[in-house]
Design an enzyme around this catalytic site. Structure first.
Site, mmCIF file in Angstrom:
data_model
loop_
_atom_site.group_PDB
_atom_site.id
_atom_site.type_symbol
_atom_site.label_atom_id
_atom_site.label_comp_id
_atom_site.label_asym_id
_atom_site.label_seq_id
_atom_site.Cartn_x
_atom_site.Cartn_y
_atom_site.Cartn_z
ATOM 1 N N ARG A 134 -102.535 -37.898 25.157
ATOM 2 C CA ARG A 134 -101.744 -36.112 26.042
ATOM 3 C C ARG A 134 -102.355 -35.563 25.918
ATOM 4 N NH1 ARG A 134 -97.586 -34.934 21.388
ATOM 5 N NH2 ARG A 134 -96.904 -33.949 23.676
ATOM 6 N N ARG B 132 -92.772 -31.828 23.916
ATOM 7 C CA ARG B 132 -91.860 -30.592 23.213
ATOM 8 C C ARG B 132 -91.152 -30.164 24.497
ATOM 9 N NH1 ARG B 132 -89.712 -28.502 19.551
ATOM 10 N NH2 ARG B 132 -90.077 -25.930 19.728
ATOM 11 N N ASP C 89 -103.685 -24.148 18.050
ATOM 12 C CA ASP C 89 -104.472 -25.665 18.721
ATOM 13 C C ASP C 89 -106.100 -25.594 18.454
ATOM 14 O OD1 ASP C 89 -102.308 -25.770 19.244
ATOM 15 O OD2 ASP C 89 -102.505 -25.683 21.594
ATOM 16 N N LYS D 172 -103.125 -28.349 30.407
ATOM 17 C CA LYS D 172 -102.069 -29.356 29.609
ATOM 18 C C LYS D 172 -100.501 -28.274 30.294
ATOM 19 C CE LYS D 172 -100.845 -31.448 25.908
ATOM 20 N NZ LYS D 172 -99.945 -30.828 25.619
ATOM 21 N N ASN D 173 -100.744 -27.281 28.782
ATOM 22 C CA ASN D 173 -99.345 -26.003 28.653
ATOM 23 C C ASN D 173 -99.534 -25.664 29.730
ATOM 24 O OD1 ASN D 173 -99.611 -27.616 26.479
ATOM 25 N ND2 ASN D 173 -100.944 -26.522 25.133
ATOM 26 N N LEU E 270 -85.014 -20.018 19.708
ATOM 27 C CA LEU E 270 -85.087 -18.859 20.799
ATOM 28 C C LEU E 270 -85.178 -19.354 21.732
ATOM 29 C CD1 LEU E 270 -88.583 -17.413 18.449
ATOM 30 C CD2 LEU E 270 -86.501 -16.979 18.512
ATOM 31 N N CYS F 33 -95.757 -32.918 19.236
ATOM 32 C CA CYS F 33 -96.350 -33.339 18.164
ATOM 33 C C CYS F 33 -95.699 -32.748 16.890
ATOM 34 C CB CYS F 33 -97.706 -32.795 18.414
ATOM 35 S SG CYS F 33 -98.275 -33.125 19.334
ATOM 36 N N ILE G 130 -99.252 -20.289 12.851
ATOM 37 C CA ILE G 130 -97.977 -21.015 13.582
ATOM 38 C C ILE G 130 -97.546 -22.030 13.224
ATOM 39 C CG2 ILE G 130 -98.430 -21.211 16.355
ATOM 40 C CD1 ILE G 130 -99.663 -18.407 15.599
ATOM 41 N N ARG H 161 -89.655 -28.028 14.474
ATOM 42 C CA ARG H 161 -89.972 -26.997 15.660
ATOM 43 C C ARG H 161 -88.965 -26.849 16.062
ATOM 44 N NH1 ARG H 161 -94.564 -29.483 19.118
ATOM 45 N NH2 ARG H 161 -94.955 -28.193 20.032
ATOM 46 N N PRO H 162 -88.116 -25.937 15.914
ATOM 47 C CA PRO H 162 -87.049 -25.092 16.336
ATOM 48 C C PRO H 162 -86.353 -24.777 18.148
ATOM 49 C CG PRO H 162 -86.956 -23.602 14.777
ATOM 50 C CD PRO H 162 -88.226 -24.354 14.539
HETATM 51 C C1 EPZ Z 1 -96.727 -24.199 22.399
HETATM 52 O O1 EPZ Z 1 -96.228 -24.865 22.026
HETATM 53 C C2 EPZ Z 1 -97.450 -25.296 23.304
HETATM 54 N N1 EPZ Z 1 -97.628 -26.258 23.422
HETATM 55 C C3 EPZ Z 1 -98.423 -25.518 21.902
HETATM 56 O O2 EPZ Z 1 -100.097 -27.079 21.718
HETATM 57 C C4 EPZ Z 1 -99.233 -24.381 21.133
HETATM 58 O O3 EPZ Z 1 -99.333 -25.066 19.942
HETATM 59 C C5 EPZ Z 1 -97.695 -23.426 21.036
HETATM 60 O O4 EPZ Z 1 -96.857 -23.169 22.624
HETATM 61 C C6 EPZ Z 1 -98.354 -22.604 20.741
HETATM 62 O O5 EPZ Z 1 -99.628 -21.238 21.004
HETATM 63 C C7 EPZ Z 1 -97.246 -26.435 25.005
HETATM 64 O O6 EPZ Z 1 -97.035 -25.459 25.041
HETATM 65 C C8 EPZ Z 1 -96.188 -27.496 25.929
HETATM 66 P P1 EPZ Z 1 -93.598 -21.639 19.783
HETATM 67 P P2 EPZ Z 1 -94.349 -24.219 21.619
HETATM 68 O O7 EPZ Z 1 -92.516 -22.164 20.751
HETATM 69 O O8 EPZ Z 1 -93.798 -23.758 22.635
HETATM 70 C C9 EPZ Z 1 -91.185 -21.297 15.670
HETATM 71 C C10 EPZ Z 1 -100.857 -28.768 21.971
HETATM 72 O O9 EPZ Z 1 -102.190 -29.086 21.039
HETATM 73 N N2 EPZ Z 1 -90.126 -21.318 17.166
HETATM 74 O O10 EPZ Z 1 -95.037 -20.922 20.397
HETATM 75 O O11 EPZ Z 1 -93.989 -24.961 21.017
HETATM 76 C C11 EPZ Z 1 -92.464 -22.638 15.854
HETATM 77 O O12 EPZ Z 1 -92.034 -23.282 14.817
HETATM 78 C C12 EPZ Z 1 -99.659 -27.903 21.520
HETATM 79 O O13 EPZ Z 1 -101.254 -28.613 22.869
HETATM 80 C C13 EPZ Z 1 -89.257 -21.116 16.142
HETATM 81 O O14 EPZ Z 1 -89.001 -20.655 15.191
HETATM 82 O O15 EPZ Z 1 -94.626 -23.268 20.664
HETATM 83 C C14 EPZ Z 1 -93.688 -22.407 15.616
HETATM 84 O O16 EPZ Z 1 -93.937 -21.592 14.071
HETATM 85 C C15 EPZ Z 1 -99.367 -28.134 20.116
HETATM 86 N N3 EPZ Z 1 -87.795 -20.961 17.486
HETATM 87 C C16 EPZ Z 1 -93.900 -20.853 16.163
HETATM 88 O O17 EPZ Z 1 -92.544 -20.648 16.516
HETATM 89 C C17 EPZ Z 1 -87.961 -21.452 18.642
HETATM 90 O O18 EPZ Z 1 -87.064 -21.690 19.333
HETATM 91 C C18 EPZ Z 1 -94.618 -20.961 17.457
HETATM 92 O O19 EPZ Z 1 -94.338 -22.009 17.868
HETATM 93 C C19 EPZ Z 1 -89.668 -21.891 19.426
HETATM 94 C C20 EPZ Z 1 -90.022 -21.472 18.327
#
Ligand code: EPZ
Length: 419
Positions: free
Chosen positions: A399, A92, A307, A22-23, A125, A116, A329, A121-122
């Site tokens: 999902r 997301r 995950d 999916k991702n 970045l 989710c 995370i 989840r800002p």
């Molecule tokens: C991706 O989410 C995945 N989703 C998530 O899978 C997965 O848990 C996550 O990566 C970590 O591996 C998709 O690919 C669609 P991140 P993403 O940006 O991109 C912080 C599932 O169950 N952060 O790496 O949203 C954030 O708050 C899902 O399939 C900032 O602070 O993850 C978090 O604490 C859920 N500012 C951390 O980084 C930003 O601008 C990781 O987020 C972006 C992120």
């Protein structure tokens, strides 16, 4: 609302095929917006998030069709620079369309994305990265009004304070057709990042070192549509490993990339499961009560995946001894614990630490899915629980898992979907 009725206590035996990730599929579908011609993306799972991506593509004016695990996209007719609020709120990954809309249309109005609820989840970045590359992004309540005044992204050096998966994807997509070279430092290294880069490179992009902490992208003028097959879903694979480990039995998991599962394989071995690997097939055999695992610390790839935390926690609720989890995370990724406790699980939470004290028996209960992977945890436990459990809010699970009930039934589980 649909729910699962699960009669627990059935051992699992047989083979299961893992669907496409999916991702990976979601950012790759967004990437097709950049391509001239008709893209064909194979091994796309039949999931609600993939359906939402198709709706977004159509909302933008592209032609998009799903047929038998393949998505066909023709983005020549793209014309709309707004994504409906309802579609943005559904997942997301909707925010990944921001870079490609700007690159293609020079303008984009999008809302803050849903997905989710795992704590704040800002998207700072994503925004900082795209701004450094020349985008102007104004926030009007929950709407982002974005433009690209020069008509193209500029290459830039971007150092991420955290290796965010989504931010790395948005920046790669912006950089693919930017003017000049982009260097992403502290980039996410997840397999899904490599998959996106591999697709874009097949379309003519020049992306080097995806999967390493520093990615270099030399922008090209055009990308041409390509045919591509998405990698297997490592988290669906982990979930079937957890189902089997807790319920006992022997399951052969097919169509996986074993190297993507390294930390989970180690953990299952430590807990007493027998793992056999042959090329892209893995079998899990579990015959006895599991042993607790000392410490499970979620980290960006190649560390233990966040995950996998929830299904693996459910798996260890009946292990002998105490297992300690540290979730690094997301701030709020322990919502499933309340559901596991309804079945008798003993879990003490303090901040980002959860200690599972294994019990001998889980009892059936009325449960609900709290989020996608939390839902997988609840199903893991319900399959092992004594008696009949009901699991509601299964739209969360749907999902990320295609036909999870039918796959489990084929392994001998007693699970029924009620609409
Ligand atoms: C991706 O989410 C995945 N989703 C998530 O899978 C997965 O848990 C996550 O990566 C970590 O591996 C998709 O690919 C669609 P991140 P993403 O940006 O991109 C912080 C599932 O169950 N952060 O790496 O949203 C954030 O708050 C899902 O399939 C900032 O602070 O993850 C978090 O604490 C859920 N500012 C951390 O980084 C930003 O601008 C990781 O987020 C972006 C992120």
């Amino acid at each position: 609302m649909s729910k699962f009725i699960i009669d627990g206590g059935k051992k699992l035996y047989g083979d299961v095929n893992i669907h496409g990730a999916k991702n990976s599929a979601l950012p790759i579908l967004a990437a097709t917006v950049l391509c001239q011609g008709k893209s064909v993306i194979h091994n796309c799972p039949d999931l609600s998030d993939v359906k939402v991506s198709l709706k977004i593509l159509k909302n933008l004016g592209c032609k998009a069709k799903y047929y038998d695990s393949s998505v066909f996209v023709d983005s020549e007719s793209i014309s709309n620079f707004c994504i409906e609020k309802e579609l943005m709120s559904r997942m997301r990954s909707s925010i990944i369309f921001l870079s490609v809309m700007l690159a293609k249309l020079k303008k984009a109005n999008v809302y803050l994305p849903g997905g989710c609820e795992l704590g704040a989840r800002p998207i700072d970045l994503h925004i900082k990265g795209l701004e450094k590359m020349g985008a102007v992004i104004l926030k009007d309540k929950d709407c982002l009004l974005c433009s690209l005044p020069k008509g193209h992204f500029n290459g830039a050096k971007i150092s991420l304070s955290f290796p965010s998966v989504g931010a790395t994807e948005n920046i790669i997509l912006a950089a693919a057709t930017a003017k000049g070279r982009t260097v992403i430092e502290n980039a996410a290294r997840e397999p899904e990042i490599c998959d996106l880069a591999a697709f874009l490179n097949k379309c003519g992009a020049k992306i080097k070192n995806a999967g390493k902490p520093i990615i270099t992208i030399d922008g090209v003028e055009r990308l041409f549509a390509a045919e591509y097959s998405v990698i297997p879903d490592r988290i669906e694979a982990v979930s079937f490993m957890a189902f089997t480990a807790l319920n006992q039995g022997k399951v052969t998991i097919k169509n996986i990339n074993v190297s993507h599962l390294a930390p989970v394989i180690e953990l299952l071995k430590e807990s007493g499961c027998r793992i056999k690997i042959y090329k892209n097939i893995l079998s899990v055999e579990s015959n006895d009560r599991l042993k607790a695992v000392k410490e499970i610390i979620t980290m960006p790839y190649p560390g233990f995946p966040t995950d996998a935390q929830a299904p693996v926690m459910a798996m260890l609720t009946m292990a002998k001894g105490k297992s300690k989890f540290i979730e690094n995370i997301f701030k709020s990724r322990y919502k499933h614990i309340k559901e596991l406790e309804k079945m008798g699980a003993k879990i003490a939470v303090k901040g980002k630490t959860a200690v599972v004290d294994g019990i001998c028996k889980l009892s059936a209960a009325n449960l609900k899915c709290t989020d996608l992977r939390g839902g997988a945890a609840v199903v893991t436990a319900a399959l092992a629980g004594e008696g009949r459990s009901t699991v509601s809010d299964i739209y969360h699970i749907e999902r990320g898992y295609e036909n999870i009930d039918l796959k489990l039934v084929s392994l001998g589980a007693k699970i029924k979907r009620i609409d």
